[in-house]
Design a protein around this motif. Structure first.
Motif, short mmCIF file in Angstrom:
data_model
loop_
_atom_site.label_atom_id
_atom_site.label_comp_id
_atom_site.label_asym_id
_atom_site.label_seq_id
_atom_site.Cartn_x
_atom_site.Cartn_y
_atom_site.Cartn_z
N SER A 68 0.78 -1.17 0.11
CA SER A 68 -0.22 0.02 -0.13
C SER A 68 0.91 1.37 0.10
N GLY A 69 0.58 2.06 -0.89
CA GLY A 69 1.22 3.46 -0.88
C GLY A 69 2.96 3.15 -1.32
N GLY A 70 2.96 2.28 -1.91
CA GLY A 70 4.53 1.72 -2.55
C GLY A 70 5.18 1.27 -1.38
N GLN A 71 4.68 0.81 -0.32
CA GLN A 71 5.30 0.19 0.76
C GLN A 71 4.77 -1.06 1.20
N VAL A 72 5.53 -2.10 1.37
CA VAL A 72 5.13 -3.51 1.99
C VAL A 72 4.51 -3.34 3.30
N VAL A 73 3.18 -3.76 3.60
CA VAL A 73 2.81 -3.43 4.87
C VAL A 73 2.41 -4.77 5.39
N ARG A 74 2.40 -5.87 4.83
CA ARG A 74 2.19 -7.48 5.43
C ARG A 74 3.05 -8.34 4.61
N ASN A 75 4.04 -9.00 5.02
CA ASN A 75 4.82 -10.26 4.44
C ASN A 75 3.92 -11.49 4.85
N VAL A 76 3.58 -12.24 3.97
CA VAL A 76 2.85 -13.52 4.45
C VAL A 76 4.02 -14.60 3.69
N VAL A 77 4.90 -15.26 4.79
CA VAL A 77 5.52 -16.21 4.29
C VAL A 77 5.06 -17.47 4.15
N GLY A 78 5.22 -18.19 3.06
CA GLY A 78 4.77 -19.46 2.68
C GLY A 78 3.63 -19.46 1.78
N THR A 79 2.69 -20.51 1.85
CA THR A 79 1.75 -20.68 0.93
C THR A 79 0.36 -20.31 1.01
N ALA A 80 0.20 -19.39 2.46
CA ALA A 80 -1.02 -19.05 2.93
C ALA A 80 -1.55 -18.09 1.70
N THR A 81 -2.71 -17.70 1.51
CA THR A 81 -3.25 -16.92 0.49
C THR A 81 -4.32 -15.94 1.26
N SER A 82 -4.01 -15.68 2.49
CA SER A 82 -4.46 -14.46 3.23
C SER A 82 -3.52 -13.73 4.15
N GLY A 83 -4.06 -12.63 4.45
CA GLY A 83 -3.12 -11.86 5.68
C GLY A 83 -3.88 -10.67 5.77
N THR A 84 -3.41 -9.91 6.90
CA THR A 84 -4.13 -8.71 7.47
C THR A 84 -3.15 -7.45 7.38
N ALA A 85 -3.46 -6.55 6.88
CA ALA A 85 -2.70 -5.11 6.89
C ALA A 85 -3.01 -4.42 8.16
N GLY A 86 -1.99 -4.10 9.13
CA GLY A 86 -2.23 -3.47 10.26
C GLY A 86 -1.36 -2.31 10.50
N GLY A 87 -1.67 -1.68 11.66
CA GLY A 87 -1.02 -0.35 11.74
C GLY A 87 -1.73 0.91 11.04
N LEU A 88 -2.80 0.66 10.63
CA LEU A 88 -3.45 1.85 9.79
C LEU A 88 -4.36 2.54 10.59
N GLN A 89 -4.73 3.98 9.73
CA GLN A 89 -5.30 5.15 10.60
C GLN A 89 -6.72 4.53 10.39
#
Length: 655
Positions: free
Chosen positions: A186-207
């Motif tokens: 988001s905004g040119g920055q990686v906000v969540r790195n999901v290592v492995g084969t999982a196909t979901s993740g949550t972006a946190g630390g947002l406003q």
């Protein structure tokens, strides 16, 4: 009051890389060429460093006990500390080999190595310029570097956002070798790195109440990245943003080590209930002090629970990051989950609480002399802040818990006053407590100078003015504490024969005594002795205390009546978590005193002094009117699955 600066963690999380070989070394006999691959990923980043992870994967049918990884960092970057392995560095070249206690990579399994990188500027690269394992490329190609990127993820969708998080899911990508993970951008920055084969993740630390655009890209073990997926636009919720990392509106929650058992309250429950985004601090309860005056995990008497702390494996469904633990991880259990929670909510600080009602027995001995104080403090800092956990059942090891805890919360119950049966008590505890706190501050400041991190020092302190006078030199203590939490509950309970309020803010004019307590009396005990209200946090209970055999009394509500004994409780007589009482409240009549900030339930024979969402808001509002620095919760596992009580606190702070 000594104040620490809350870390401003960067939101960006860098991607995973494993690049061309630096040098060629003969592989050990136990591993055939290409059996091992290494994936590199980056966690948190900050101005002068970052946290990194190297994951060794063994694709063979036999375990591998001998391996050698050589990586090279870019200009201005290096490695400061490393755990789960042995590090030897020469300039920008870093050789990583198994630790002295061994680190076998199981057949078809993985082994993780964590480290903290250093950099001279915030723009210094967190990437590796090369990576080899046993002399071959870390991507396992055994020859020319893989240059083919995975396919672009498709079907990216967003789930229901909170005020600070957005859950995302997508369809799996494909690769000529294998997909190593995914990055949410988001905004040119990686906000969540999901290592492995999982196909979901949550972006946190947002406003809160902010529009965001997210894309997802896949990467492989060679560091090749796909193009970005189609964008998804989401607006975070406006409600419940929480106070964030503010020094004047703290929300401190105790997470109990034992809550993972009968209560089945896991670290991930703080995510699903919405509690994590509303907290500024988590106090992990408790560390114990041995008869020798040192912090320990399990002593000769079998005290302690290293399995809950860092040995238990969690499934993907139970884990904060949605990835299950492996048997060979050096750090599992609550500690690993707390580390994952901090990655997801960078504003959170996690402090290690020492003592408590049951484990304060030997604190008087530990605080007795300058030598004993130095020994206790250094042992606790080494074990929990440096993370050098003892190896128990294959878990732990040097540096295994590094980065989990951000400070110490001292819960000595009570210096120079009676606490649990068998506690050692001395008249000189008062002065020795002050000296112990000063020793903690001295060693924490030294550690800060070494690491560049800020470490907090807090305490849980009693409500009884007599205990304050006997055990606490308030002005001297407040010079070294970042803040203290004042006991705002347990004023009365089932150990007494008469029904009372357990957490009233002010005195009830009809309270017959003889023990008269209130939040006002407790707070004044510290303010009158020189404490700044802004440095005090009010404790609130997420549980109820009760009596049975209670007559109705003249007002028909059971208040101030003599009972036959404590009410039956799920875990012990006379006490129940709030969620347990709330589920039973339909069989009771609810009574309330808005001036006192209290409520109680009565059904003609059983009486529960009760705190619900209304009284939580009243207590939070009262603390703010006194100019206090926030509220503290004992304990988070008493709330319901929807976080009803902590949401009420958050709403009051937001007004």
């Amino acid at each position: 009051m000594k104040r620490s600066r809350l870390r401003a963690w960067a939101a960006a999380l860098a991607g995973a890389l494993a690049l061309a070989p630096l040098t060629v070394l003969a592989p050990p006999a136990s591993a055939a060429p290409g059996d091992l691959t290494v994936t590199y990923s980056v966690g948190d980043t900050w101005t002068t460093g970052w946290s990194g992870q190297l994951t060794i994967t063994n694709t063979s049918s036999a375990p591998v006990s001998a391996w050698r990884i050589v990586i090279q960092t870019g200009s201005g970057a290096g490695i400061g500390s490393l755990w789960n392995a042995t590090l030897s560095s020469s300039g920008s070249v870093h050789t990583i080999t198994p630790p002295s206690w061994g680190a076998t990579v199981p057949a078809g399994g993985t082994y993780g190595i964590g480290f903290n990188g250093t950099r001279t500027t915030s723009t210094s690269s967190t990437a590796l310029t090369s990576c080899t394992v046993d002399g071959l490329p870390c991507d396992g190609s055994g020859g020319p570097q893989d240059t083919q990127a995975p396919s672009v993820p498709t079907g990216v969708t967003a789930g229901t956002p909170t005020s600070t998080t957005v859950p995302l899911s997508w369809q799996a990508s494909s690769d000529n070798v294998a997909v190593a993970g995914y990055e949410i951008v988001s905004g040119g920055q990686v906000v969540r790195n999901v290592v492995g084969t999982a196909t979901s993740g949550t972006a946190g630390g947002l406003q809160p109440d902010t529009a965001y655009t997210f894309t997802v890209r896949a990467y492989d073990a060679a560091g090749n990245r796909s193009a970005a997926s189609a964008p998804v636009q989401v607006r975070t919720a406006a409600e419940g943003g929480g106070p964030g990392p503010s020094e004047d509106q703290r929300v401190v929650g105790y997470f109990t080590q034992w809550g993972v058992y009968d209560r089945n309250y896991l670290v991930n429950n703080m995510v699903t209930s919405g509690s994590a985004e509303r907290l500024t601090h988590i106090n992990y309860a408790f560390a114990n002090i041995s008869p020798q005056g040192t912090c320990f995990q399990v002593n000769q008497a079998g005290q302690g629970d290293a399995w809950a702390d860092y040995g238990r494996s969690y499934t993907a469904a139970q884990s904060v990051d949605g990835v299950g633990d492996t048997w060979d991880q050096a750090l599992r259990g609550n500690f690993n989950q707390l580390r994952e929670l901090k990655e997801r909510y960078p504003h959170l600080r996690v402090n290690l609480s020492i003592g408590g009602w049951t484990w304060s027995r030997y604190l008087s001995d530990a605080a007795l002399t300058p030598q004993s104080r130095e020994r206790m403090v250094s042992s606790c800092i080494d074990m929990f802040l440096r993370g050098n956990l003892p190896v128990i059942d294959g878990a732990g090891g040097p540096g295994s818990a590094a980065g989990v805890f951000d400070g110490i919360d001292l819960d000595w119950e009570w210096p120079a006053s009676a606490g649990a049966d068998g506690n050692i008590i001395r008249p000189e505890d008062r002065e020795n407590y002050t000296a112990l706190v000063a020793e903690f501050r001295r060693q924490l400041d030294a550690l800060s100078a070494e690491t560049g991190e800020d470490y907090e020092l807090t305490a849980f302190v009693p409500a009884d003015p007599e205990k304050v006078e006997l055990g606490f030199e308030v002005p001297e203590l407040m010079e070294n504490f970042d803040f203290i939490t004042v006991q705002g509950y347990d004023y009365h309970g089932g150990w007494e024969s008469r029904t009372y309020h357990q957490s009233n803010l002010v005195l009830d004019p009809d309270d017959p005594g003889p023990s008269l307590f209130s939040g006002e009396i407790a707070v004044d005990a510290y303010v009158d002795r020189g404490a700044d209200p802004a440095d005090l946090v009010l404790g609130v209970p997420f549980y109820s205390r009760g009596w049975t055999g209670v007559p109705a009394g003249p007002d028909g509500d059971g208040l101030f009546q003599t009972a036959t004994g404590p009410a039956p409780g799920r875990y012990e007589p006379g006490i129940n978590d709030w969620d347990v009482i709330a589920a039973q409240a339909g069989g009771f009549t609810l009574h309330r005193d808005n001036t006192l900030g209290t409520a109680w339930l009565y059904n003609g024979s059983t009486f529960w002094t009760y705190d619900d969402a209304v009284s939580m808001r009243q207590k939070t509002d009262w603390a703010q009117r006194q100019g206090m620095g926030g509220v503290m919760i004992w304990s988070l596992d008493g709330d319901d699955a929807g976080g009803t009580l902590i949401r009420a606190i958050d709403d009051a702070l937001a007004d």
